[in-house]
Each structure stands twice: as C-alpha cells, then as structure tokens.
Design a protein around this motif. Structure first.
Motif, short mmCIF file in Angstrom:
data_model
loop_
_atom_site.label_atom_id
_atom_site.label_comp_id
_atom_site.label_asym_id
_atom_site.label_seq_id
_atom_site.Cartn_x
_atom_site.Cartn_y
_atom_site.Cartn_z
N GLU A 101 0.71 -1.21 0.06
CA GLU A 101 0.08 -0.08 -0.05
C GLU A 101 1.11 1.15 -0.01
O GLU A 101 0.60 2.28 -0.90
CB GLU A 101 -1.00 -0.01 1.20
N ARG A 102 2.04 1.20 0.76
CA ARG A 102 2.72 2.44 0.90
C ARG A 102 3.55 2.78 -0.32
O ARG A 102 3.66 3.75 -0.77
CB ARG A 102 3.69 2.13 2.04
N ALA A 103 3.98 1.52 -0.81
CA ALA A 103 4.79 1.67 -2.17
C ALA A 103 3.94 2.43 -3.23
O ALA A 103 4.43 3.09 -4.26
CB ALA A 103 5.27 0.00 -2.62
N ARG A 104 2.46 2.29 -3.06
CA ARG A 104 1.81 2.83 -4.17
C ARG A 104 1.87 4.58 -4.29
O ARG A 104 1.49 4.95 -5.03
CB ARG A 104 0.24 2.41 -3.96
N GLY A 105 2.26 4.83 -3.29
CA GLY A 105 2.50 6.10 -3.01
C GLY A 105 3.59 6.73 -3.99
O GLY A 105 3.33 8.14 -4.29
N VAL A 106 4.42 6.24 -4.72
CA VAL A 106 5.17 6.90 -5.46
C VAL A 106 4.53 7.34 -6.70
O VAL A 106 4.97 7.77 -7.54
CB VAL A 106 6.39 5.61 -5.84
#
Ligand SMILES: [Zn+2]
Length: 192
Positions: A101-106
């Motif tokens: 989920e956090r990686a999608r922030g890029v």
C-alpha cells in the motif's frame, strides 16, 4: 546505516534504500539506539538521506510523533519481509499489505528535468514522512522481486540488527567492525 560508535550517520550508498531504512537502529555498548525513534532523530535521518529520497535540498523536514509512529510501522513491516526472505518463509500478511500500500504512494511523484538535472517532484501537501514511506516501500518491493534479493543477508555478529547486501564474494558481516567483534567473541569463547 549505522553509527557504529560514531556520531554521524554512516550511509552505505550501495545498499537499497529499504535496507538502509531497516538499519536505522543499532546496538551501542549493549543498548539499542533507535536513530528514528524520536521526531528529532527521524528528521536527522531523512535530512541525511535527501539525495536517496529524491528530495530537494530546500524541502523542510519537520517530523512529529505521528511521523515516528509511521516510520516505526514501516520499518517493522519491511523488516518482516526481509526476515521472511532470508529465512525462506512467509511474511505476515499485514506487513506485506502495508508495504504494498505504501509503495503505491510513489505514483504521486513525477520526474522533472530542470537545468540542474532530473529530480523527483512531489505534489504540494504530501507529508514528508509519506514520501519517505513510499520511497522505502517501493525500494523494498523492487529488492524483493529482483535477483538482487539473493545478496541480502542478516548480519550474524553479536548485537547487530542490520541487514546488508553481500557485494563481495564470501562477505559475512555488515561491516569490518562486526567481523572484528565476532572474531573477538569467538576467541573469548574458546579461551573460557
Ligand atoms: Zn553487523
């Protein structure tokens, strides 16, 4: 990253950002020193890693208690995945979910190309810690899914909590200091 008894953060430029972020604590004289466990420490870490995070030198870094909570949750989740990789097991589903989920922030970042060279541009209003979390987790997902993962090791030296990449054939320790401590420990075990 580790201070290994020194005051300044020791950046390992060849380590993936994810490995560096999981190494943001270390033992010193028997106690665990957390480099990102306070708002001040976290801000210092992020400031030192600006070039690795694609962060502008002018972006102010102010961290609060909420950011520390985020940082510690991200570090634990990434460590869970690296542990699972090294131990050839399965990570907790919650940790895999958090990192994904956090990686999608890029997706919010864009590469811009001013005269000074390419840089990452983030929209206004993105919390700096969210940017850091996105970069760290994107780094983790790339590491986990690339051949580079075969190089990942957990340092076996006494009182070391760091991961590292075995970039030299037969490299056993995260640092020469850890190799020395392990040799001393082995020697004193033999002579006892
Ligand atoms: Zn070590």
């Amino acid at each position: 990253m580790t201070t290994h008894g020194k005051d300044t953060l020791e950046i390992r430029p060849l380590e993936p950002l994810a490995v560096e972020f999981t190494s943001s604590w270390h033992y010193e004289a028997g106690s665990l020193i957390d480099e990102v466990g306070t708002p001040h420490g976290l801000a210092h870490w992020v400031d030192a890693y600006r070039p690795r995070l694609g962060m502008d030198a002018n972006t102010p870094v102010e961290m609060g208690a909420q950011d520390v909570t985020t940082a510690l949750a991200v570090r634990q989740a990434v460590r869970d995945l690296l542990d699972a990789l090294v131990d050839r097991g399965q990570p907790p589903a919650a940790s895999l979910g958090l990192v994904t989920e956090r990686a999608r922030g890029v997706r919010h970042a864009a590469v811009t190309w001013p005269d000074t060279g390419p840089r990452l541009e983030w929209p206004d209003g993105v919390r700096v810690m969210d940017l850091v979390a996105a970069q760290v987790c994107a780094s983790a997902t790339r590491l986990l899914t690339s051949p580079r993962r075969e190089l990942l090791r957990r340092c076996p030296a006494p009182s070391c909590v760091l991961f590292f990449s075995a970039l030299r054939t037969g490299q056993q320790w995260c640092s020469p200091a850890c190799g020395n401590r392990a040799r001393v420990a082995r020697h004193s075990a033999r002579t006892r």
